[in-house]
Design an enzyme around this catalytic site. Structure first.
Site, PDB file in Angstrom:
ATOM      1  N   GLU A 138       8.528  -2.974   6.087  1.00  0.00           N
ATOM      2  CA  GLU A 138       9.401  -2.178   5.194  1.00  0.00           C
ATOM      3  C   GLU A 138      10.873  -2.545   5.429  1.00  0.00           C
ATOM      4  O   GLU A 138      11.742  -1.676   5.376  1.00  0.00           O
ATOM      5  CB  GLU A 138       9.182  -0.674   5.408  1.00  0.00           C
ATOM      6  N   GLY A 151       0.855  -1.189   0.000  1.00  0.00           N
ATOM      7  CA  GLY A 151       0.000   0.000   0.000  1.00  0.00           C
ATOM      8  C   GLY A 151       0.886   1.232   0.000  1.00  0.00           C
ATOM      9  O   GLY A 151       2.035   1.161   0.456  1.00  0.00           O
ATOM     10  N   HIS A 152       0.369   2.335  -0.508  1.00  0.00           N
ATOM     11  CA  HIS A 152       1.169   3.561  -0.536  1.00  0.00           C
ATOM     12  C   HIS A 152       1.229   4.151   0.884  1.00  0.00           C
ATOM     13  O   HIS A 152       0.552   3.668   1.796  1.00  0.00           O
ATOM     14  CB  HIS A 152       0.590   4.565  -1.548  1.00  0.00           C
ATOM     15  N   ASN A 153       2.040   5.211   1.035  1.00  0.00           N
ATOM     16  CA  ASN A 153       2.191   5.814   2.366  1.00  0.00           C
ATOM     17  C   ASN A 153       0.846   6.310   2.884  1.00  0.00           C
ATOM     18  O   ASN A 153       0.087   6.922   2.147  1.00  0.00           O
ATOM     19  CB  ASN A 153       3.170   6.993   2.307  1.00  0.00           C
ATOM     20  N   GLY A 154       0.591   6.021   4.143  1.00  0.00           N
ATOM     21  CA  GLY A 154      -0.651   6.490   4.748  1.00  0.00           C
ATOM     22  C   GLY A 154      -1.811   5.524   4.575  1.00  0.00           C
ATOM     23  O   GLY A 154      -2.924   5.796   5.031  1.00  0.00           O
ATOM     24  N   SER A 155      -1.584   4.369   3.931  1.00  0.00           N
ATOM     25  CA  SER A 155      -2.705   3.448   3.698  1.00  0.00           C
ATOM     26  C   SER A 155      -3.053   2.614   4.938  1.00  0.00           C
ATOM     27  O   SER A 155      -4.052   1.911   4.949  1.00  0.00           O
ATOM     28  CB  SER A 155      -2.412   2.541   2.497  1.00  0.00           C
ATOM     29  N   GLY A 156      -2.196   2.674   5.968  1.00  0.00           N
ATOM     30  CA  GLY A 156      -2.524   1.990   7.224  1.00  0.00           C
ATOM     31  C   GLY A 156      -1.654   0.776   7.526  1.00  0.00           C
ATOM     32  O   GLY A 156      -1.894   0.059   8.509  1.00  0.00           O
ATOM     33  N   LYS A 157      -0.615   0.553   6.724  1.00  0.00           N
ATOM     34  CA  LYS A 157       0.200  -0.660   6.875  1.00  0.00           C
ATOM     35  C   LYS A 157       0.917  -0.718   8.229  1.00  0.00           C
ATOM     36  O   LYS A 157       0.902  -1.742   8.892  1.00  0.00           O
ATOM     37  CB  LYS A 157       1.279  -0.743   5.771  1.00  0.00           C
ATOM     38  N   SER A 158       1.550   0.406   8.623  1.00  0.00           N
ATOM     39  CA  SER A 158       2.313   0.378   9.883  1.00  0.00           C
ATOM     40  C   SER A 158       1.395   0.249  11.084  1.00  0.00           C
ATOM     41  O   SER A 158       1.739  -0.422  12.067  1.00  0.00           O
ATOM     42  CB  SER A 158       3.137   1.652  10.046  1.00  0.00           C
TER      43      SER A 158
HETATM   44  P1  ADP Z   1       1.492   3.466   6.227  1.00  0.00           P
HETATM   45  O1  ADP Z   1       2.328   2.590   7.082  1.00  0.00           O
HETATM   46  O2  ADP Z   1       0.758   2.725   5.166  1.00  0.00           O
HETATM   47  O3  ADP Z   1       2.271   4.624   5.672  1.00  0.00           O
HETATM   48  P2  ADP Z   1       0.288   4.403   8.690  1.00  0.00           P
HETATM   49  O4  ADP Z   1      -0.321   3.260   9.403  1.00  0.00           O
HETATM   50  O5  ADP Z   1       1.612   4.903   9.155  1.00  0.00           O
HETATM   51  O6  ADP Z   1       0.331   4.079   7.125  1.00  0.00           O
HETATM   52  O7  ADP Z   1      -0.708   5.651   8.716  1.00  0.00           O
HETATM   53  C1  ADP Z   1      -2.099   5.540   8.468  1.00  0.00           C
HETATM   54  C2  ADP Z   1      -2.758   6.836   8.899  1.00  0.00           C
HETATM   55  O8  ADP Z   1      -2.642   6.956  10.318  1.00  0.00           O
HETATM   56  C3  ADP Z   1      -2.124   8.076   8.299  1.00  0.00           C
HETATM   57  O9  ADP Z   1      -3.158   8.978   7.978  1.00  0.00           O
HETATM   58  C4  ADP Z   1      -1.272   8.611   9.425  1.00  0.00           C
HETATM   59  O10 ADP Z   1      -1.167  10.010   9.357  1.00  0.00           O
HETATM   60  C5  ADP Z   1      -2.060   8.198  10.663  1.00  0.00           C
HETATM   61  N1  ADP Z   1      -1.168   7.981  11.827  1.00  0.00           N
HETATM   62  C6  ADP Z   1      -0.106   7.151  11.874  1.00  0.00           C
HETATM   63  N2  ADP Z   1       0.460   7.179  13.113  1.00  0.00           N
HETATM   64  C7  ADP Z   1      -0.264   8.050  13.853  1.00  0.00           C
HETATM   65  C8  ADP Z   1      -0.202   8.508  15.211  1.00  0.00           C
HETATM   66  N3  ADP Z   1       0.734   8.058  16.055  1.00  0.00           N
HETATM   67  N4  ADP Z   1      -1.119   9.412  15.622  1.00  0.00           N
HETATM   68  C9  ADP Z   1      -2.076   9.855  14.789  1.00  0.00           C
HETATM   69  N5  ADP Z   1      -2.219   9.463  13.500  1.00  0.00           N
HETATM   70  C10 ADP Z   1      -1.325   8.574  13.031  1.00  0.00           C
END
Ligand code: ADP
Length: 273
Positions: A166, A40-47
């Site tokens: 990643e 998924g692209h950045n911000g898709s919720g993977k982490s």
């Molecule tokens: P990915 O790993 O795909 O880049 P993330 O899971 O990091 O996606 O992020 C998904 C969404 O959650 C994004 O909109 C990000 O801004 C938000 N987000 C990530 N971590 C936090 C946090 N600690 N507090 C608030 N929002 C968060």
């Protein structure tokens, strides 16, 4: 159908009560011994998903089961033992002054006996093909070698599932290939269940199955070949198609018979070199 190693049902999560959900009704299963890639692209919720699987965050709604146990505040410590995490930056994962000490560290902390450590450490280092570096300082190794040492440290703790978040994204092409081949070896030789999380579609070709995330939801699911066939739909959600896939699309559009140009997963991964 084989047994499930991990099951996610209607999982939703938001960071604050008043903020929008960043995971929204996510469901998928991972079978024992399978390699599942989550792209998924950045911000898709993977982490966020990776943190939930690792027990760092608890889901707001839905269910996560790991080796048949439901994830909850009571089970979190047991479940964390089942999952080994490999992160993006290999330099942040070292604690020991030699490769051997580094692999030993996690075991010492878990109270593994010296006798047991003597067996597990060389076995784990051999599995990642780092035997000749056993006395070296981890900081002097290449990026790919560092990640292989990090993987050895995880393997030595004998988790049943490894999540790579990643884990190749800071590596050069040969380092990425080293790590992907090591992951395949873990799957083949140790029958470990693998979940690899990436924003790079080149990385998913070696997996058995792929889930594509977009906006906190599962956008697509299938074998790498099935997912690549979505072509422009993947570009629309910010994912860059592997060059070989783009080329085969172009040839198809020019009327060149695709049956004569069958791309294997290895052909796609070759692009990493
Ligand atoms: P990915 O790993 O795909 O880049 P993330 O899971 O990091 O996606 O992020 C998904 C969404 O959650 C994004 O909109 C990000 O801004 C938000 N987000 C990530 N971590 C936090 C946090 N600690 N507090 C608030 N929002 C968060």
């Amino acid at each position: 159908m084989s047994e499930k190693a991990l099951s996610v049902k209607e999982l939703s999560f938001r960071y604050q009560e008043d903020s929008p959900y960043v995971l929204n009704g996510v469901s998928f299963d991972v079978y024992k011994g399978e390699w599942l890639a989550i792209a998924g692209h950045n911000g898709s919720g993977k982490s966020t998903l990776a943190k939930i699987l690792n027990g760092l965050l608890l889901p707001a709604h839905g269910e996560v089961s790991i080796q048949g146990k439901h994830l909850s505040e009571e089970t979190i410590w047991d479940i964390r033992k089942e999952i080994g995490m490999v992160f993006q930056n290999p330099d942040n994962q070292f604690v020991g002054s030699t490769v051997q000490d580094d692999v030993a560290f996690g075991l010492e902390n878990n109270g593994v006996s010296v006798e047991e450590m003597r067996q597990r450490i060389p076995e784990a280092i051999k599995l990642v093909n780092m035997e000749e570096f056993i006395e070296q300082e981890p900081h002097h190794l290449s990026g790919g070698q560092k990640q292989r040492v990090a993987i050895a440290g995880i393997i030595a703790a004998q988790p049943s599932i490894i999540v790579l978040d990643e884990a190749t994204s800071m590596l050069d092409p040969s380092g990425r290939m080293e790590v992907l081949q090591t992951v395949r070896k873990l799957q083949e030789d140790k029958k470990i269940t693998i979940i690899s999380i990436t924003h790079d579609l080149n990385e998913v070709a070696m997996a058995d199955r792929v889930i594509v995330m977009n906006g906190g939801r599962v956008f697509a699911e299938g074998t790498p070949e099935e997912v690549f066939q979505l072509g422009p739909k993947l570009s629309d959600i910010g994912l860059d198609l592997p060059f070989a896939v783009k080329l085969s699309e172009t040839l198809k559009n020019k009327g060149i018979a695709m049956s004569k140009i069958h791309l294997t997963n290895e052909d796609l991964v070759d692009e990493l070199w």
